[in-house]
Design a protein around this motif. Structure first.
Motif, PDB file in Angstrom:
ATOM      1  N   ILE A   1       0.830  -1.185   0.000  1.00  0.00           N
ATOM      2  CA  ILE A   1       0.000   0.000   0.000  1.00  0.00           C
ATOM      3  C   ILE A   1       0.868   1.239   0.000  1.00  0.00           C
ATOM      4  O   ILE A   1       0.615   2.212  -0.668  1.00  0.00           O
ATOM      5  CB  ILE A   1      -0.926  -0.006   1.230  1.00  0.00           C
ATOM      6  CG1 ILE A   1      -1.852  -1.211   1.113  1.00  0.00           C
ATOM      7  CG2 ILE A   1      -1.753   1.268   1.296  1.00  0.00           C
ATOM      8  CD1 ILE A   1      -2.756  -1.387   2.286  1.00  0.00           C
ATOM      9  N   TYR A   2       1.928   1.238   0.724  1.00  0.00           N
ATOM     10  CA  TYR A   2       2.644   2.482   0.929  1.00  0.00           C
ATOM     11  C   TYR A   2       4.138   2.395   0.669  1.00  0.00           C
ATOM     12  O   TYR A   2       4.766   3.367   0.321  1.00  0.00           O
ATOM     13  CB  TYR A   2       2.398   2.953   2.366  1.00  0.00           C
ATOM     14  CG  TYR A   2       2.695   4.407   2.557  1.00  0.00           C
ATOM     15  CD1 TYR A   2       2.137   5.368   1.711  1.00  0.00           C
ATOM     16  CD2 TYR A   2       3.528   4.839   3.559  1.00  0.00           C
ATOM     17  CE1 TYR A   2       2.400   6.706   1.867  1.00  0.00           C
ATOM     18  CE2 TYR A   2       3.803   6.185   3.737  1.00  0.00           C
ATOM     19  CZ  TYR A   2       3.236   7.110   2.888  1.00  0.00           C
ATOM     20  OH  TYR A   2       3.505   8.435   3.061  1.00  0.00           O
ATOM     21  N   THR A   3       4.722   1.247   0.849  1.00  0.00           N
ATOM     22  CA  THR A   3       6.179   1.172   0.761  1.00  0.00           C
ATOM     23  C   THR A   3       6.574  -0.048  -0.062  1.00  0.00           C
ATOM     24  O   THR A   3       5.726  -0.730  -0.620  1.00  0.00           O
ATOM     25  CB  THR A   3       6.813   0.997   2.158  1.00  0.00           C
ATOM     26  OG1 THR A   3       6.349  -0.240   2.682  1.00  0.00           O
ATOM     27  CG2 THR A   3       6.420   2.120   3.075  1.00  0.00           C
ATOM     28  N   THR A   4       7.847  -0.320  -0.105  1.00  0.00           N
ATOM     29  CA  THR A   4       8.304  -1.537  -0.759  1.00  0.00           C
ATOM     30  C   THR A   4       8.686  -2.563   0.305  1.00  0.00           C
ATOM     31  O   THR A   4       9.488  -3.451   0.073  1.00  0.00           O
ATOM     32  CB  THR A   4       9.518  -1.238  -1.656  1.00  0.00           C
ATOM     33  OG1 THR A   4      10.475  -0.531  -0.879  1.00  0.00           O
ATOM     34  CG2 THR A   4       9.118  -0.397  -2.847  1.00  0.00           C
TER      35      THR A   4
ATOM     36  N   ASP B   1      10.963  -5.828  -0.055  1.00  0.00           N
ATOM     37  CA  ASP B   1      12.242  -5.872   0.659  1.00  0.00           C
ATOM     38  C   ASP B   1      12.334  -7.123   1.533  1.00  0.00           C
ATOM     39  O   ASP B   1      13.377  -7.779   1.607  1.00  0.00           O
ATOM     40  CB  ASP B   1      12.413  -4.619   1.534  1.00  0.00           C
ATOM     41  CG  ASP B   1      12.512  -3.352   0.690  1.00  0.00           C
ATOM     42  OD1 ASP B   1      12.810  -3.476  -0.519  1.00  0.00           O
ATOM     43  OD2 ASP B   1      12.274  -2.269   1.230  1.00  0.00           O
TER      44      ASP B   1
ATOM     45  N   GLN C   1       2.470   0.061  -7.540  1.00  0.00           N
ATOM     46  CA  GLN C   1       1.756   1.037  -6.722  1.00  0.00           C
ATOM     47  C   GLN C   1       0.263   0.904  -7.003  1.00  0.00           C
ATOM     48  O   GLN C   1      -0.141   0.674  -8.137  1.00  0.00           O
ATOM     49  CB  GLN C   1       2.203   2.465  -7.057  1.00  0.00           C
ATOM     50  CG  GLN C   1       3.535   2.856  -6.453  1.00  0.00           C
ATOM     51  CD  GLN C   1       4.696   2.445  -7.320  1.00  0.00           C
ATOM     52  OE1 GLN C   1       4.543   2.328  -8.523  1.00  0.00           O
ATOM     53  NE2 GLN C   1       5.841   2.229  -6.723  1.00  0.00           N
ATOM     54  N   THR C   2      -0.522   1.067  -5.946  1.00  0.00           N
ATOM     55  CA  THR C   2      -1.956   0.813  -6.109  1.00  0.00           C
ATOM     56  C   THR C   2      -2.817   2.056  -5.931  1.00  0.00           C
ATOM     57  O   THR C   2      -4.036   1.957  -5.915  1.00  0.00           O
ATOM     58  CB  THR C   2      -2.421  -0.247  -5.092  1.00  0.00           C
ATOM     59  OG1 THR C   2      -2.165   0.248  -3.775  1.00  0.00           O
ATOM     60  CG2 THR C   2      -1.700  -1.555  -5.297  1.00  0.00           C
ATOM     61  N   GLY C   3      -2.199   3.228  -5.787  1.00  0.00           N
ATOM     62  CA  GLY C   3      -2.976   4.455  -5.716  1.00  0.00           C
ATOM     63  C   GLY C   3      -4.047   4.450  -4.644  1.00  0.00           C
ATOM     64  O   GLY C   3      -5.188   4.836  -4.904  1.00  0.00           O
ATOM     65  N   CYS C   4      -3.694   4.012  -3.463  1.00  0.00           N
ATOM     66  CA  CYS C   4      -4.610   3.990  -2.308  1.00  0.00           C
ATOM     67  C   CYS C   4      -5.691   2.922  -2.397  1.00  0.00           C
ATOM     68  O   CYS C   4      -6.547   2.846  -1.528  1.00  0.00           O
ATOM     69  CB  CYS C   4      -5.371   5.297  -2.106  1.00  0.00           C
ATOM     70  SG  CYS C   4      -4.423   6.670  -1.568  1.00  0.00           S
TER      71      CYS C   4
END
Ligand SMILES: Nc1nc2c(ncn2[C@@H]2O[C@H](COP(=O)(O)OP(=O)(O)OP(=O)(O)O)[C@@H](O)[C@H]2O)c(=O)[nH]1
Ligand SMILES: [Mg+2]
Lengths: 243, 209, 222
Positions: free
Chosen positions: C59-62, C66, C83-86
């Motif tokens: 949702i927000y990071t990798t 990782d 990325q899923t754009g929220c």
């Protein structure tokens, strides 16, 4: 009023630059000032709204030319007229052209259009800088519309129009700068990988790669700071910073 | 106009647009976009620059323009690598759904990763639409996606955001009309270049652009 | 001229646009239920047998990507983060473009690819994968979420091809009755399998790996 300037630079004997054509009519004069430089000299106030200047520059293969100006141009509104002043530069570059005119200051109520159309040959090199300040000291900003189109061998490398000042649809607070600087540098080698130049960013400044070169753009409140911000991002070609 | 235009401009068309904020995510991070007023301003500057260029490219591609030449013109108008990548990624997404939705030989003339506006022009033509329609879809999409991105990121009132987008309609129409009448625009906003490039280097982003 | 609108030409059977290619396995489920831990376990267990790769939808990071790099012995070029754009569920269900791009990129990079896991961003019980994106999907629940969850149902629980109830080691701590979870799952899933596991106690996820092997086996024409 119409202004026409024509400059042809050719590689002469011993590799020096000769200028077989060097003429100007209207509000600009052109003087040779060095081995490879000419200066444009304004012969009248302005430009005023409605004035139309065309500067044709040909730099033949092997020739090197720098085109400078002696002082900032102050674009002023014509009384009662709303038409913009226009300065069109048409450059045909097989050699190397360095186009660094002094800043354009656009007075309150004036609209100035600057256009550059440059066609580069296979070995053509170009550096061109636009420096713009909207409004003289303590004055409301004027309006400036600048279009740059650069091609090499008919292929477009860069084509942008930037509009600054009241009336320009994308010049909107909180990002509505009075000062703007952009420098484009295209080296002779068309084969420079875009990654070799790469992107760089600063506060209100960005450098983007172009085939064989780069373009830096910076904006802000004060011209001298903006000039520095743009220069800080330039990887190779020297950009003159006023004292 | 046919209903194909409604499909083309529908944010639910699965072409990948929902993951792109058009600079909104970074504008918020940099404090340029904070509320409904600054969202409206941001959308206006986007519409007047990248929206106008997209409208011109889409119209030209729809009208039978040389697609390879238009692709080069799009590159020349998009020097930012991040914006190019975002455009080509969305172009690819549109081709994927467009091929299924509107089968046409024209799809095969596009490069593998076409600029979004050019793919949009081809989609419009394949769907039986004209250049003005293509321009309108491009202009509208230049603001509709970013508007909903701002809504999600700032938890804005969706009614406010819908109203902002709706009230931009005359300006969207105007951009589309001029894109068809005046030839390919080249309007650019260096702020959008900067936002896109800084955004691309972030690890903590929600949107692809 | 609008094209001739013959719907039959346009609409093909689900998944029919894919011929062969790797088996695509969706891993869905609520935040923190163990999707990434399961993906890592499956990569370790199946990595010797199959040419595999993973797509993550953080949702927000990798963060997930990782973690996989560190724990799944997967090289960077076998992990793609989108990325899923929220909207994590949009990216796996309503507009699967970014995930298709990622899967196709992995396929192009690794022509011998046999298995791709697509981990969704942590979402709610209604999130499920579109079959335009994946071939089979696993929904991962967490015992710590409470033994009521299977009973609550939702497309993830009822329709997933495999339901995994993870973290059984935590059952005594949170007072969850595993028998209730097993029974309720069976009741709402119409015969589709459910596995209760603990990745903490059994880090190879052998039972889930067997299920994945079976999916690959039944898919490949004899
Ligand atoms: N006790 C226990 N903890 C586990 C088990 N499996 C995973 N965890 C832990 O649960 C936490 C979340 O696991 P993840 O694999 O990151 O969960 P996730 O579903 O991928 O989470 P998101 O991607 O954030 O939605 C981690 O701290 C894991 O170590 C288990 O079987 N037992
Ligand atoms: Mg995870």
């Amino acid at each position: 009023m119409r202004t026409d300037v024509e400059i042809v630079a050719r590689r002469g004997p011993g590799g020096r630059t000769v200028l077989p054509v060097l003429r100007a009519t209207g509000q600009l004069a052109v003087r040779r000032t060095g081995a490879t430089t000419v200066h444009l000299v304004a012969t009248a106030f302005g430009p005023l709204g409605g004035d139309d200047a065309t500067i044709r520059i040909v730099v033949e293969e092997g020739a090197t030319l720098g085109v400078l100006s002696v002082a900032a141009a102050i674009a002023l509104p014509a009384r009662g007229a709303t038409t913009p002043s226009v300065q069109r530069i048409e450059a045909d570059v097989e050699g190397s052209l360095d186009l660094r005119l002094e800043p354009t200051v656009v007075a309150a109520g004036a609209h100035h259009r600057a256009e550059l159309v440059a066609g580069l040959g296979p070995h053509g090199q170009l550096t061109v800088t636009d420096q713009v300040l909207l409004g003289r000291a303590g004055e409301e900003p004027g309006r400036w519309t600048g279009t740059t189109r650069i091609e090499r061998g008919g292929r477009p490398l860069l084509h942008t129009t930037v509009g600054l000042g009241t009336g320009e649809p994308a010049w909107l607070p909180p990002v509505a700068p009075r000062a703007y600087v952009s420098t484009v540098h295209i080296a002779e080698t068309v084969h420079i990988a875009e990654e070799e130049v790469g992107v760089a960013t600063g506060q209100d400044a960005v450098r983007l790669p172009l085939p064989g070169g780069w373009v830096t753009t910076a904006w802000g409140a004060e011209l001298h700071r903006v000039v520095r911000a743009a220069a800080a991002l330039a990887p190779a070609a020297p950009v003159r910073v006023p004292a | 106009m046919t209903a194909a235009l409604l499909t083309l401009a529908d944010s639910r068309l699965p072409a990948g647009g929902h993951a792109h904020s058009g600079g909104v995510e970074q504008a918020i991070a940099m404090g340029v976009l904070t509320d409904a007023g600054s969202l409206t301003t941001f959308l206006r500057r986007r519409l007047a620059t990248s929206g106008a260029v997209a409208a011109g490219l889409a119209a030209a591609a729809c009208g039978g323009g040389d697609l390879a030449a238009l692709d080069a013109e799009a590159d020349a108008r998009t020097p930012s690598p991040a914006l190019r990548a975002a455009s080509r990624q969305q172009g690819r997404g549109l081709v994927r759904v467009g091929r299924r939705a509107w089968p046409s030989a024209a799809w095969d003339e596009l490069p593998a990763l076409p600029h979004h506006a050019i793919a949009l022009g081809v989609a419009a033509a394949a769907g039986g639409l004209g250049p003005r329609d293509a321009a309108q879809a491009a202009a509208y999409l230049s603001v509709s996606g970013p508007a909903t991105a701002a809504q999600r990121l700032l938890a804005m009132d969706p009614l406010t955001v819908a109203a902002i987008t709706a009230r931009l309609a005359p300006e969207v129409d105007d951009v589309a009309t001029r894109a068809v009448a005046d030839g390919l625009p080249a309007a650019t906003d260096p702020l959008l270049d900067l936002l896109a490039e800084v955004h691309a280097t972030r690890k903590d982003r929600i949107f692809a652009s | 001229m609008p094209p001739d609108h013959n719907l039959d030409d346009y609409v093909d059977a689900p998944g029919a646009h894919r011929h062969g290619g790797p088996l695509r396995v969706g891993l869905g489920g609520p935040v923190g239920s163990g999707k990434t831990a399961l993906a890592a376990a499956l990569c370790r267990t199946l990595g010797e047998e199959f040419d595999l790769a993973v797509v993550t939808n953080d949702i927000y990071t990798t963060e997930d990507a990782d973690f996989l790099r560190r724990n799944a012995v997967l090289p960077d070029d076998r992990i793609e983060a989108v990325q899923t754009g929220c909207c994590p569920h949009t990216a796996i269900r309503d507009d699967i473009t970014a995930n298709l791009d990622a899967v196709e990129l992995l396929e192009a990079r690794h022509p011998g690819l046999e298995l791709v896991f697509v981990e969704s961003g942590g979402d709610n019980l209604t999130a499920s994968f579109s079959y335009g994106l994946i071939d089979v999907q696993i929904f991962v629940l967490d015992v710590a979420g409470g033994d009521k969850v299977p009973r609550k149902g939702g497309p993830g629980v009822t329709a997933a091809d495999l339901l995994v109830v993870n973290k059984t080691d935590l059952a005594p701590m949170v007072g969850a009755d595993l028998d209730v979870m097993r029974r309720d799952s069976a009741a709402v899933r119409g015969g589709k399998p459910t596995l209760l596991i603990s990745l903490r106690d059994e880090p190879t996820a052998a039972a889930v790996a067997d299920w994945v092997r079976e999916q690959i086996r039944v898919r490949v024409p004899a």
